[in-house]
Write an enzyme that holds these catalytic residues in place. Structure first.
Site: not given
Ligand code: SP5
Ligand code: ZN
Length: 346
Positions: A160, A196, A198, A285
């Site tokens: 991120h 991931d 996200h 995740d």
């Protein structure tokens, strides 16, 4: 495969984060990395080696120098101004305010160099983030020296973080730093596959106008999922990078059938770009039991991810990103790496 790990990750330890308007126990904890390390050792994945010291140069090839200095000083300044706990931003410029930093106030700089409230800076954050980036660089060098794969047990995660901002528990973009390092050490084309839950907004943004680093991501649809503002399917790259970005957002609740179909699409597209090396931003995740995510992968699916990746037959650098179901994180990571190493025995 070698596992690159540094205990320096433990220096980054935020007790709490703000989530849904409340101070809650932090999800991104030192226990995550310790659980992964012990599972990989139990599974006999490979030798654990420490990171080499690459200094700041490869980090400054990706990140803004002012941002890097800020990360080094922020918590000292926070404490010097009489505050306790972790440094947390609270104000950001809106669209009609200048994005140029003109204030020397700590709170102005905290907002300028971040995009969310959930990425606290503690006393040891810089040391841990630097060690995490050095783990990624070391794994990249191991693969560059001829080994088929390596795993960097990065913590804090990185995908991120952008050129001059933190967010999403990330400070330095380990995957981007490793990709840029591979580029500068002779690999003409590098692909990053981000699995991931996200979207890796920082990684996408860093390479969005470049043709030499292809970015593909499978993630929760940003229409409802963090990081919300990037990761849509129509973001395909700009200028020289046009056609070199692939987002495969999936609806909340997606399980293995949908997820593995997206993986096949990503792998076919990566193969078509004919990279010399692959970097995998490995978040687990996507697991059904993850406390902050909404896909439905089970532990048995993670070895299959590794098997699919092995079929690309590319030199592969795995880097740890997210995954917050601490009781399962170790076996899920070990599953991916085991499936990659022994594709026919899983
Ligand atoms: C590296 C990585 O996985 N970063 C993820 C950062 C996510 N931060 C915001 C999460 C918001 C989730 N809200 C749902 C809370 C359910 N209790
Ligand atoms: Zn994540």
């Amino acid at each position: 495969m070698k596992i690159v790990y540094s205990p320096r990750h433990r220096a980054h330890h935020a007790r709490q984060e703000i989530n849904r308007g409340e101070l809650v126990p932090a999800h991104e904890t030192p226990e995550r990395a310790e659980a992964i390390l012990s599972a990989l050792q139990s599974a006999g994945v490979g030798l654990v080696v420490p990171p080499e010291d690459f200094g700041l140069d490869p980090i400054l090839r990706v990140h803004d120098a002012g941002y890097v200095s800020f990360l080094q000083e922020a918590h000292v300044r926070w404490t010097a101004s009489g505050r306790s706990g972790a440094a947390i931003p609270m104000a950001w410029p809106a669209r009609d305010m200048p994005r140029v930093l003109r204030s020397t106030a700590l709170d102005a700089q905290l907002g300028h160099y971040s995009f969310d409230i959930g990425t606290p800076i503690t006393a040891g954050t810089w040391d841990a983030a630097l060690a995490s980036a050095h783990c990624a660089l070391t794994a990249a060098d191991i693969v560059r020296s001829g080994e088929p794969a390596a795993f960097a047990l990065c913590r804090p995660p990185g995908h991120h973080a952008g050129h001059d901002y933190s967010g999403g528990y990330c400070y330095l973009n380990n995957a981007a730093i490793a990709a840029q390092h591979l580029r500068e050490s002779g690999q003409e084309r590098v692909a990053i596959l981000d699995v991931d839950y996200h979207h890796g907004n920082g990684t996408q943004a860093l390479f969005y106008n470049r043709a030499d680093v292809f970015y593909a991501s499978i993630h929760g649809d940003p229409a409802s999922e963090y990081p919300y503002y990037l990761g849509h399917a129509d973001e395909t790259g700009r200028d020289a990078g046009a056609g070199h970005n692939l987002n495969l957002p999936l609806p909340v609740g997606s399980g293995w059938p949908e997820w593995s179909a997206a993986l096949d699409t990503a792998l076919d597209t990566i193969a078509a770009h004919a990279p010399q090396a692959l970097i995998v931003s490995l978040g687990v995740d996507t697991f059904a039991g993850d406390p902050i995510s909404k896909f439905r992968l089970e532990t048995a699916h993670f070895p299959q991810i590794g098997q699919h990746l092995a079929a690309l037959e590319l030199p592969t650098v795995f880097l740890m990103e997210g995954g917050y179901a601490v009781a399962a994180i170790g076996r899920n990571v070990a599953g991916v790496l085991g499936g990659f190493q022994q594709p026919d025995r899983q």
